[in-house]
Motif scaffolding. Structure first.
Motif, PDB file in Angstrom:
ATOM      1  N   TYR A  68      19.160  10.166   0.072  1.00  0.00           N
ATOM      2  CA  TYR A  68      19.371   8.815  -0.444  1.00  0.00           C
ATOM      3  C   TYR A  68      18.092   7.983  -0.426  1.00  0.00           C
ATOM      4  O   TYR A  68      18.112   6.814  -0.819  1.00  0.00           O
ATOM      5  N   GLY A  69      17.009   8.550   0.056  1.00  0.00           N
ATOM      6  CA  GLY A  69      15.756   7.813   0.140  1.00  0.00           C
ATOM      7  C   GLY A  69      15.803   6.689   1.151  1.00  0.00           C
ATOM      8  O   GLY A  69      15.083   5.696   1.023  1.00  0.00           O
ATOM      9  N   GLN A  79      13.442   1.225   5.303  1.00  0.00           N
ATOM     10  CA  GLN A  79      12.814   1.576   4.030  1.00  0.00           C
ATOM     11  C   GLN A  79      13.834   2.251   3.126  1.00  0.00           C
ATOM     12  O   GLN A  79      14.531   3.171   3.561  1.00  0.00           O
ATOM     13  N   TRP A  80      13.895   1.771   1.893  1.00  0.00           N
ATOM     14  CA  TRP A  80      14.747   2.401   0.881  1.00  0.00           C
ATOM     15  C   TRP A  80      13.830   2.817  -0.258  1.00  0.00           C
ATOM     16  O   TRP A  80      13.314   1.992  -0.993  1.00  0.00           O
ATOM     17  N   ASP A  81      13.634   4.114  -0.374  1.00  0.00           N
ATOM     18  CA  ASP A  81      12.679   4.680  -1.321  1.00  0.00           C
ATOM     19  C   ASP A  81      13.296   4.718  -2.716  1.00  0.00           C
ATOM     20  O   ASP A  81      14.138   5.558  -3.019  1.00  0.00           O
ATOM     21  N   LEU A  82      12.851   3.805  -3.587  1.00  0.00           N
ATOM     22  CA  LEU A  82      13.372   3.740  -4.953  1.00  0.00           C
ATOM     23  C   LEU A  82      12.474   4.480  -5.945  1.00  0.00           C
ATOM     24  O   LEU A  82      12.910   4.808  -7.047  1.00  0.00           O
ATOM     25  N   ILE A  83      11.218   4.708  -5.558  1.00  0.00           N
ATOM     26  CA  ILE A  83      10.281   5.490  -6.376  1.00  0.00           C
ATOM     27  C   ILE A  83      10.063   6.804  -5.651  1.00  0.00           C
ATOM     28  O   ILE A  83       9.425   6.841  -4.597  1.00  0.00           O
ATOM     29  N   ARG A  84      10.561   7.898  -6.189  1.00  0.00           N
ATOM     30  CA  ARG A  84      10.580   9.155  -5.445  1.00  0.00           C
ATOM     31  C   ARG A  84       9.819  10.248  -6.192  1.00  0.00           C
ATOM     32  O   ARG A  84      10.266  11.380  -6.330  1.00  0.00           O
ATOM     33  N   HIS A  89       5.543   6.892  -3.650  1.00  0.00           N
ATOM     34  CA  HIS A  89       6.776   6.401  -3.058  1.00  0.00           C
ATOM     35  C   HIS A  89       6.725   4.876  -3.020  1.00  0.00           C
ATOM     36  O   HIS A  89       5.662   4.282  -2.867  1.00  0.00           O
ATOM     37  N   GLY A  91       9.544   1.105  -2.625  1.00  0.00           N
ATOM     38  CA  GLY A  91      10.889   0.553  -2.634  1.00  0.00           C
ATOM     39  C   GLY A  91      10.994  -0.682  -1.772  1.00  0.00           C
ATOM     40  O   GLY A  91      10.029  -1.432  -1.609  1.00  0.00           O
ATOM     41  N   LEU A  92      12.169  -0.878  -1.195  1.00  0.00           N
ATOM     42  CA  LEU A  92      12.448  -2.061  -0.393  1.00  0.00           C
ATOM     43  C   LEU A  92      12.072  -1.818   1.061  1.00  0.00           C
ATOM     44  O   LEU A  92      12.158  -0.698   1.561  1.00  0.00           O
ATOM     45  N   GLY A 123       8.601  -5.273   0.077  1.00  0.00           N
ATOM     46  CA  GLY A 123       8.520  -3.967  -0.559  1.00  0.00           C
ATOM     47  C   GLY A 123       7.282  -3.208  -0.112  1.00  0.00           C
ATOM     48  O   GLY A 123       6.401  -3.753   0.546  1.00  0.00           O
TER      49      GLY A 123
END
Length: 262
Positions: A68-69, A79-84, A89, A91-92, A123
């Motif tokens: 789920y990143g 950390q929420w990885d939205l660019i994977r 990398h 994200g938020l 971010g």
């Protein structure tokens, strides 16, 4: 992370070493979830810019859900990885900071205000050059409006020395004027009580940090981690009468912890 970071957070990057951070693998979809807990002791400056130190027990939690990143830890916050991408990398990002407690101020207590803990959000972007070398930036803002923070970092994991794993990280941090005045400013009332000039700094460079981390496995699921972090205050943070007369530009943090990986 900014200089006012929680005592639970600094100098624990090494706890990730034996288990692998999410960003170290290009194929996170096949990486299993991680749950790591630990505890130890940390010695660090009593407040941002202090020359005195204090010892604190430190808990450690690291939860990683690569599919789920998502990761949550006492080292890197949320950390929420939205660019994977395999290399990029981003994200938020969210974290939590302590300010300074009255007990930490010693002879300054009552003359200099204590600072309440704060949550920050923003971010991040990170580029993996190799599995052992990465660099990135984090930009965050106090959710209650008490300042903004920018950090650039680079991390290199040298080859193992037998079972011993190591990591070296270089960081540069800056604050906007609101944050700089919060931590390093001196109001006229405080200046009179401290017998120093009032100080209302602008934003800019605040801290350069070099951190060296070690990890020694003690079993399949356990290990000992040690960290040494040297920080050097910069710019108007270092020029503050608070630092020059009552503190130090040199900021040293040491930690030792035992961790268990499920």
């Amino acid at each position: 992370m900014p200089a006012a970071r929680s005592r639970l957070l600094p100098a624990l990057l090494c706890l990730f070493l034996p288990f692998g951070a999410m960003a170290d693998s290009a194929d996170t979809a096949d990486t299993p979830p991680v749950l790591t807990i630990g505890a130890g002791m940390q010695r660090m400056p009593g407040w941002t810019g202090a020359r005195t130190h204090r010892d604190d027990p430190i808990p450690f939690v690291d939860i990683e859900l690569p599919q789920y990143g998502f990761s949550l830890s006492t080292e890197d916050g949320l950390q929420w990885d939205l660019i994977r991408d395999p290399h990029l990398h981003g994200g938020l990002y969210g974290d939590f900071q302590w300010g300074r407690e009255r007990d930490d101020l010693h002879q300054l207590a009552g003359k200099l205000p204590s600072l309440a803990p704060r949550a920050t959000g923003g971010g991040y972007l990170e580029w993996d050059f190799t599995p052992r070398l990465d660099a990135g930036a984090r930009l965050s803002h106090d959710i209650n409006g008490a300042g903004a923070y920018l950090e650039f970092y680079a991390e290199w994991d040298p080859p193992k020395l037998g079972l011993l794993e190591q990591s070296l990280q270089l960081r540069w941090q800056s604050m906007n004027g609101t944050a700089m005045r919060r931590f390093f400013g001196i109001t006229p009332a405080s200046a009179q009580a401290l017998a120093v000039p009032a100080w209302q700094p602008d934003g800019g460079s605040q801290l350069a940090t070099l951190e060296y981390d070690l990890f020694m496995p003690t079993s399949k699921h356990t290990g000992l981690a040690a960290s040494l972090e040297y920080g050097y205050l910069l710019g108007q943070a270092a020029a503050s009468p608070l630092v020059r007369q009552f503190g130090s530009r040199n900021q040293l943090t040491e930690s030792l912890a035992f961790v268990y990986h499920f």
